[in-house]
Design a protein around this motif. Structure first.
Motif, PDB file in Angstrom:
ATOM      1  N   GLU A  14     -49.400  18.786   7.559  1.00 43.03           N
ATOM      2  CA  GLU A  14     -48.343  18.937   8.558  1.00 43.03           C
ATOM      3  C   GLU A  14     -48.815  18.407   9.908  1.00 43.03           C
ATOM      4  OE1 GLU A  14     -45.207  19.962   8.299  1.00 43.03           O
ATOM      5  OE2 GLU A  14     -45.282  21.110   6.441  1.00 43.03           O
ATOM      6  N   LEU A  15     -47.899  17.753  10.599  1.00 43.13           N
ATOM      7  CA  LEU A  15     -48.154  17.327  11.971  1.00 43.13           C
ATOM      8  C   LEU A  15     -47.533  18.392  12.877  1.00 43.13           C
ATOM      9  CD1 LEU A  15     -49.091  15.003  13.849  1.00 43.13           C
ATOM     10  CD2 LEU A  15     -46.779  14.106  13.696  1.00 43.13           C
ATOM     11  N   VAL A  16     -48.364  19.158  13.563  1.00 44.31           N
ATOM     12  CA  VAL A  16     -47.817  20.268  14.348  1.00 44.31           C
ATOM     13  C   VAL A  16     -48.050  20.060  15.836  1.00 44.31           C
ATOM     14  CG1 VAL A  16     -48.290  21.862  12.450  1.00 44.31           C
ATOM     15  CG2 VAL A  16     -49.893  21.722  14.345  1.00 44.31           C
ATOM     16  N   GLU A  17     -47.219  20.681  16.639  1.00 49.82           N
ATOM     17  CA  GLU A  17     -47.440  20.747  18.078  1.00 49.82           C
ATOM     18  C   GLU A  17     -47.858  22.170  18.419  1.00 49.82           C
ATOM     19  OE1 GLU A  17     -43.998  19.351  20.181  1.00 49.82           O
ATOM     20  OE2 GLU A  17     -43.843  17.570  18.930  1.00 49.82           O
ATOM     21  N   ARG A  51     -46.487  24.367  20.121  1.00 46.96           N
ATOM     22  CA  ARG A  51     -45.410  25.355  20.015  1.00 46.96           C
ATOM     23  C   ARG A  51     -45.082  25.729  18.575  1.00 46.96           C
ATOM     24  NH1 ARG A  51     -40.192  21.581  20.607  1.00 46.96           N
ATOM     25  NH2 ARG A  51     -41.290  19.599  20.649  1.00 46.96           N
ATOM     26  N   ASP A  52     -45.623  24.968  17.613  1.00 40.69           N
ATOM     27  CA  ASP A  52     -45.402  25.314  16.202  1.00 40.69           C
ATOM     28  C   ASP A  52     -46.404  26.347  15.712  1.00 40.69           C
ATOM     29  OD1 ASP A  52     -43.370  23.420  15.945  1.00 40.69           O
ATOM     30  OD2 ASP A  52     -44.832  21.823  15.590  1.00 40.69           O
ATOM     31  N   ARG A  69     -51.710  35.625  15.698  1.00 41.24           N
ATOM     32  CA  ARG A  69     -51.464  37.061  15.568  1.00 41.24           C
ATOM     33  C   ARG A  69     -52.720  37.700  15.006  1.00 41.24           C
ATOM     34  NH1 ARG A  69     -45.725  37.796  15.278  1.00 41.24           N
ATOM     35  NH2 ARG A  69     -45.209  36.857  17.275  1.00 41.24           N
ATOM     36  N   TYR A 129     -51.097  30.992  12.687  1.00 41.28           N
ATOM     37  CA  TYR A 129     -49.983  30.736  11.775  1.00 41.28           C
ATOM     38  C   TYR A 129     -49.160  29.571  12.300  1.00 41.28           C
ATOM     39  CZ  TYR A 129     -50.856  35.520  10.134  1.00 41.28           C
ATOM     40  OH  TYR A 129     -51.425  36.654   9.643  1.00 41.28           O
ATOM     41  N   MET A 130     -48.485  28.889  11.357  1.00 39.53           N
ATOM     42  CA  MET A 130     -47.480  27.929  11.823  1.00 39.53           C
ATOM     43  C   MET A 130     -46.094  28.467  11.492  1.00 39.53           C
ATOM     44  SD  MET A 130     -47.878  24.679   9.302  1.00 39.53           S
ATOM     45  CE  MET A 130     -48.086  24.789   7.539  1.00 39.53           C
ATOM     46  N   LYS A 131     -45.146  28.073  12.325  1.00 38.63           N
ATOM     47  CA  LYS A 131     -43.793  28.604  12.185  1.00 38.63           C
ATOM     48  C   LYS A 131     -42.996  27.709  11.248  1.00 38.63           C
ATOM     49  CE  LYS A 131     -44.066  29.810  17.070  1.00 38.63           C
ATOM     50  NZ  LYS A 131     -43.537  29.440  18.398  1.00 38.63           N
ATOM     51  N   THR A 132     -42.671  28.212  10.078  1.00 38.70           N
ATOM     52  CA  THR A 132     -41.927  27.387   9.128  1.00 38.70           C
ATOM     53  C   THR A 132     -40.540  27.986   8.910  1.00 38.70           C
ATOM     54  OG1 THR A 132     -42.362  28.506   7.024  1.00 38.70           O
ATOM     55  CG2 THR A 132     -44.136  27.143   7.915  1.00 38.70           C
ATOM     56  N   ILE A 133     -39.724  27.267   8.162  1.00 36.93           N
ATOM     57  CA  ILE A 133     -38.370  27.749   7.901  1.00 36.93           C
ATOM     58  C   ILE A 133     -38.389  29.000   7.029  1.00 36.93           C
ATOM     59  CG2 ILE A 133     -37.286  25.501   8.174  1.00 36.93           C
ATOM     60  CD1 ILE A 133     -37.189  25.334   5.084  1.00 36.93           C
ATOM     61  N   ARG A 134     -39.537  29.300   6.401  1.00 28.51           N
ATOM     62  CA  ARG A 134     -39.646  30.518   5.590  1.00 28.51           C
ATOM     63  C   ARG A 134     -40.495  31.568   6.283  1.00 28.51           C
ATOM     64  NH1 ARG A 134     -35.671  29.077   2.314  1.00 28.51           N
ATOM     65  NH2 ARG A 134     -36.153  27.341   0.938  1.00 28.51           N
ATOM     66  N   GLY A 135     -40.641  31.451   7.590  1.00 31.01           N
ATOM     67  CA  GLY A 135     -41.465  32.426   8.304  1.00 31.01           C
ATOM     68  C   GLY A 135     -42.831  31.859   8.615  1.00 31.01           C
ATOM     69  N   LEU A 136     -43.805  32.740   8.832  1.00 28.85           N
ATOM     70  CA  LEU A 136     -45.114  32.279   9.292  1.00 28.85           C
ATOM     71  C   LEU A 136     -46.024  31.934   8.116  1.00 28.85           C
ATOM     72  CD1 LEU A 136     -45.697  34.808  12.196  1.00 28.85           C
ATOM     73  CD2 LEU A 136     -44.752  32.502  12.295  1.00 28.85           C
TER      74      LEU A 136
END
Lengths: 486, 320
Positions: free
Chosen positions: A251-254, A256-257, A261, A266-273
């Protein structure tokens, strides 16, 4: 074809003299002669457009307005015979190994300082030395340098020398692949019967090296979740980030992604963290975590450093690598090689003068018109004096700067950088070149065959940086026996 | 998939669809205006177009009079018009750029090509022919982009977000076009000749004239046209078709299961589907029809919100 091409007093990669190519360029030269200038011109246009169309661009910022530009491509490749390459390969592994020992040492017991090889203040006064953040950490394979980009030049005798180490976020690997891709699309004929090292498996090597950095507390050590952290699409090297993430299938993340915790990233995905194990970051240390570094940074991730220190996530390249790759520390790398590995450097440095040393300073101030002066903290060809090309005013400006802040500058002799033919505006002319070699390290080290050949396309210019009008060339490493003598 | 990426894919598709639809509306009007018999009719037509592609009120607040060139400039090029064709296409490219690792290389190249050719487009003192060509380029870019998506993308999560964005955008636009036409029909005299003209232009604006005529030659009555545009499940621009496909795509995305996090989304989709299916144009007054269309457009906004919340496309993300 290369009428009026003058090798002059420089070492030329391709030509022995105006008439005759070097043996390892013989085939290429013959092939080239079968094209007309018009034909080459047309192909050249096609190649440049191809980069633009694919959006293989970097962003140049001028008064805060960003313009997307392509790096000009020149089709005359740099061809490296097998025996030369083998030496480079060994030299690069040796150098990166020593540099890694050094990083492990300065963030550990500091033996090299205690043994008087490297002055303490050079380490501790270094703005990129992050003792508090990086001291005494147990990181996978004790490896700080997942990906290094070492810049090599050749002097007037054709000897390879290291010009610069890049151990933080060396960019440009995507160009190596795209240069080859475009070369194959537009100039298939030129490959002729050359037997060259393919780049096909290199990205899987890179991926292997990446996922070898499983953090201590990973919940999924066999299939760690790796991401590439980019500052975003406005960053000048964004294409490089896209390419590497895509090719490695991560994954290419920024910033803010990501979210931390309980010291887990964690990364923020459409299915949660989703828990992240390995971060290949292309953000500088300062911006990584506003809690630990620059509090104004909006690119980074709050709490990232703590997660790293606890062994919950790996960060590549390591934090604080900047202490090893600035232009002052550079001069000590040969000493590091001797100290840690008990070997002589395979690829030498360029002679370097320290301006804080009174003797050196004296010499430099008397010879500014012959030397190159560099700011130890700058890169990309900025804050740099090229004595033989500078006017009186510039020289005086640097004289002042040096006297004001001697530790901020080093000087080197003006090297007669090697040259190679480049084709622009319908003719061939000699341009200075250098070579960025990429070394990837996981459980073992691997050198990408060839690398990024950069060329100073402005006639007579010595600056190869893409932000200052430099271009790129394909780099061919010949297989053993591929060095056909005429 | 990252929520940010999903959001970008969704908006990339919406922006492409929006640009194509708006370009097509403008194209229709450029032909229509050639036959407009007086200035009043022309102005009224432009009012309609503006109401469909941007916001009439916003335009009028900035431009007291209608001048054809000014309107074209506003719809096609104006920076300050959030929904101008150039803005939509530029956002789409930005979205594509932020998701390059997810989309086919060709899709990026198609959008990038459009962007690279923009400097050659004259934004002032243009000829009608130049504008027509520009609109054609937008249509072709959108169609090529859709072609690349259809012919090369894995039918996975990124594909689903692209498709959902496209169907939602299209459903909303179709409803809006009908709404504007109904409003006009209500205001004006109810002469039968005029009626014919309204429904004809509704079909043209939703790009459905050819398809309709094949099914209903050569009649043009309100009931048929409304049935066709609202509930014809074989016409890919009808409200019914679009919403059915949103439902189907979300079903696939969730592998047919309804979980606690997706419950609201499914409920809302089912409600909308029911509302569309039970729509009966024959016993409706114009007011009722407009209520229905207004209601549906609000539903589109609601579904967009619930969709975004379900997949964390909007902050904040809370740990579960």
């Amino acid at each position: 074809m290369l009428n009026n091409y003058q090798t002059a007093e420089y070492f030329d990669e391709m030509m022995k003299d105006t008439e005759k190519p070097k043996p390892h360029y013989e085939r290429f030269y013959q092939m080239l002669r079968q094209f007309s200038i018009d034909n080459l011109h047309e192909k050249n246009e096609t190649a440049q457009l191809s980069f633009l169309r694919q959006g293989i661009t970097f962003t140049v910022y001028n008064e805060s307005v960003g313009t997307e530009r392509t790096m000009p491509f020149d089709f005359v490749p740099i061809i490296i015979p097998s025996h030369n390459w083998k030496k480079i390969e060994r030299g690069m592994k040796q150098r990166v190994q020593a540099l890694n020992h050094f990083l492990e040492d300065v963030y550990g017991d500091q033996e090299i300082i205690k043994d008087g090889i490297i002055p303490r203040d050079l380490v501790e006064q270094n703005p990129y030395y992050y003792k508090e953040q990086s001291e005494g950490l147990n990181i996978p394979h004790n490896n700080h340098i997942f990906l290094a980009g070492i810049d090599l030049i050749r002097d007037e005798n054709g000897e390879y020398r290291v010009l610069e180490d890049n151990l933080r976020n060396p960019s440009g690997m995507s160009y190596v692949f795209q240069n080859r891709y475009v070369m194959r699309q537009v100039y298939p004929e030129l490959f002729g019967e050359h037997s060259i090292h393919t780049l096909e498996h290199q990205l899987s090597e890179l991926h292997q090296a990446l996922i070898a950095h499983v953090p201590e507390n990973s919940k999924n050590p066999l299939h760690p979740c790796a991401v590439l952290l980019t500052p975003g699409s406005y960053n000048s090297a964004y294409y490089d980030h896209v390419f590497l993430a895509q090719q490695m299938g991560i994954e290419l993340v920024e910033g803010r992604d990501l979210i931390v915790r309980d010291d887990v990233v964690y990364m923020k995905t459409i299915r949660g963290l989703k828990r992240v194990d390995i971060i290949y970051r292309r953000i500088d240390d300062d911006f990584l975590d506003p809690d630990a570094f620059d509090p104004r940074s909006v690119l980074g991730v709050r709490g990232l450093l703590k997660a790293y220190q606890k062994g919950n996530v790996s960060i590549l390249n390591g934090i604080g690598n900047g202490v090893a790759d600035d232009k002052a520390m550079y001069a000590f790398v040969p000493d590091m090689i001797r100290y840690y590995l008990n070997e002589d450097p395979i690829i030498p440095n360029v002679q370097t003068y320290f301006l804080r040393n009174p003797e050196h300073q004296d010499y430099v101030l008397n010879n500014l018109d012959k030397l190159v002066v560099k700011n130890v903290g700058a890169s990309g060809g900025y804050d740099m004096l090229i004595g033989p090309h500078a006017d009186e005013q510039e020289i005086e400006m640097f004289r002042k700067k040096i006297i004001e802040k001697p530790s901020q500058y080093i000087a080197q002799p003006t090297i007669k950088l090697s040259r190679a033919p480049a084709f622009q505006g319908g003719r061939f002319y000699p341009c200075h070149v250098d070579l960025r070699v990429f070394v990837m390290t996981g459980s073992k080290s691997h050198v990408l065959p060839g690398g990024l050949s950069r060329v100073a396309l402005k006639e007579g210019s010595l600056v190869v940086n893409s932000s200052q009008g430099g271009g790129g060339k394909d780099t061919w490493v010949l297989h053993e026996g591929g060095n056909h003598h005429a | 998939m990252l929520s940010r990426v999903a959001n970008s894919l969704f908006w990339m598709a919406r922006n492409i669809e929006r640009a194509e639809n708006n370009a097509s509306v403008l194209q229709v009007q450029l032909i229509n205006m050639l036959e407009a018999d007086d200035a009043e009719v022309l102005d009224r037509d432009w009012e309609e177009v503006l109401e469909i592609v941007v916001s009439l009120a916003e335009y009028q607040s900035q431009h007291p009079h209608f001048k054809t060139d000014e309107i074209i400039h506003y719809v096609a090029f104006a920076d300050k018009n959030y929904n101008s064709l150039i803005n939509c296409m530029t956002y789409a490219r930005e979205n594509a750029r932020a998701t390059r690792d997810m989309i086919p290389e060709r899709l990026w190249e198609v959008l990038n090509k459009f962007y690279l050719e923009l400097p050659a487009i004259r934004r002032n003192d243009f000829t009608l022919q130049e504008i027509q060509d520009f609109l054609k380029t937008i249509t072709m870019t959108s169609m090529t982009a859709q072609g690349v998506v259809e012919s090369s993308m894995i039918r996975g999560v990124p594909y689903s977000f692209i498709k959902i964005g496209k169907w939602l955008e299209r459903a909303e636009k179709t409803a809006r076009i009908l709404n504007v036409i109904c409003e006009k029909a209500r205001k004006e005299k109810q002469g039968s000749v005029n009626h014919h003209y309204y429904w004809l232009s509704a079909l043209r604006l939703v790009n459905g004239y050819d398809a309709y005529i094949k099914e209903h030659p050569p009649t043009m009555d309100a009931e048929h046209v409304l049935q066709f545009i609202i509930e014809e499940d074989r016409f890919p621009r009808s409200i019914r078709y679009c919403m059915d496909h949103v439902m189907e795509t979300i079903n696939k995305l969730e592998k047919g299961e309804i979980n606690h996090y997706s419950e609201r989304l499914f409920q809302m989709l089912e409600t909308i589907q029911q509302e569309v299916i039970s729509f009966k144009s024959n016993d409706m007054s114009m007011e009722e029809l407009m209520d229905f269309l207004n209601h549906f457009q609000n539903r589109c906004i609601q579904i967009g919100q619930i969709f975004s919340e379900t997949y964390y496309l909007v902050e904040p993300v809370e740990i579960k």
